[in-house]
Design a protein around this motif. Structure first.
Motif: not given
Length: 267
Positions: A112-113, A137-140, A157-159, A165-167
């Protein structure tokens, strides 16, 4: 985007470190939310622009260690033939392809990206892997039901998320009880003197490497994305706050990269 060559090969990585109470302060609310990040649309446009050279520059900037780090993340999921994994912020699918090899043709990997160009390049490069699908798609807000997968991963990709936190909460939501959430991300090396050297080198190197392909200004964002980013211990606490248990930290690349793994309660 991954770390620069201030993390050369040398020595074996430390074993996984369990999260110990009191070994670092809790992440601040601003760090948990993602701090001062680019707007989502700007991040998407930036990664659309760099998509054609993304993998090549990663390999240059890591002295070819990026493949080794992806192998470690793949192993940390604990998945095997026939299992299912979602790779979040998948880019062109390098980690997703490694996961697809691990689960085999009867497994499933969803990559997903947010970047349409990354997704298009990933699909073209992995068309022979029937178990791998790419989705915009959205990671959140992942387009999956609760407990769909045996594991979830996110690599470098987290940063870029608006809310770290929501991720983690969203990845935990789509993983079944007992499954694993794995995060591979840059971190500030220890001790502090080495961290300062790494930071200064990375701030100069990323734009320099980007300028090789005419993207120097775009690659200015990469060092900036680390400003205010939680350190490895704080990131582990965000995973615990998101509902994950048995969280561990493994430091790679002489401490410039951290591999976090946590388990969804139950199972």
């Amino acid at each position: 985007m991954v770390a620069g060559p201030t993390s050369p090969p040398g020595g074996d990585p430390r074993p996984d470190e369990p999260l110990a109470t009191g070994d670092a302060p809790a992440a601040s609310p601003s760090a948990a939310r993602g701090g001062n990040r680019l707007p989502e649309g700007d991040v998407t446009a930036m990664f659309d622009e760099i998509a054609p050279v993304y993998d090549r520059l990663n390999t240059i900037m890591t002295l070819r260690l990026d493949g080794r780090w992806r192998a470690a993340a793949t192993a940390a999921t604990g998945v095997g033939p026939g299992d299912s994994v979602v790779d979040v912020a998948a880019g062109t699918g390098k980690l997703a392809a490694a996961l697809a090899d691990r689960v085999g043709p009867f497994g499933r990997v969803a990559a997903v990206d947010l970047s349409p160009r990354m997704v298009a390049l990933g699909r073209a490069a992995t068309s022979d892997l029937v178990q791998l699908e790419f989705l915009l798609g959205n990671a959140l807000d992942l387009p999956f039901d609760d407990g769909t997968f045996d594991a979830a991963t996110i690599a470098f990709g987290l940063r870029n998320l608006a809310d770290f936190g929501a991720g983690f909460r969203e990845m935990r939501r789509v993983v079944r009880p007992g499954g694993r959430v794995v995060c591979l991300e840059l971190t500030m090396p220890r001790p502090r003197w080495w961290g300062r050297i790494h930071r200064a080198t990375f701030h100069r190197l990323a734009p320099l490497v980007g300028s090789m392909v005419g993207l120097g200004e775009t690659y200015d964002y990469l060092p900036a994305s680390l400003e205010g980013f939680p350190d490895a211990e704080q990131l582990a606490r965000l995973m615990v706050a998101a509902g994950l248990v048995d969280v561990t930290i493994r430091r790679l690349g002489l401490g410039a990269v951290a591999l976090h793994a946590g388990r969804v309660r139950g199972g």
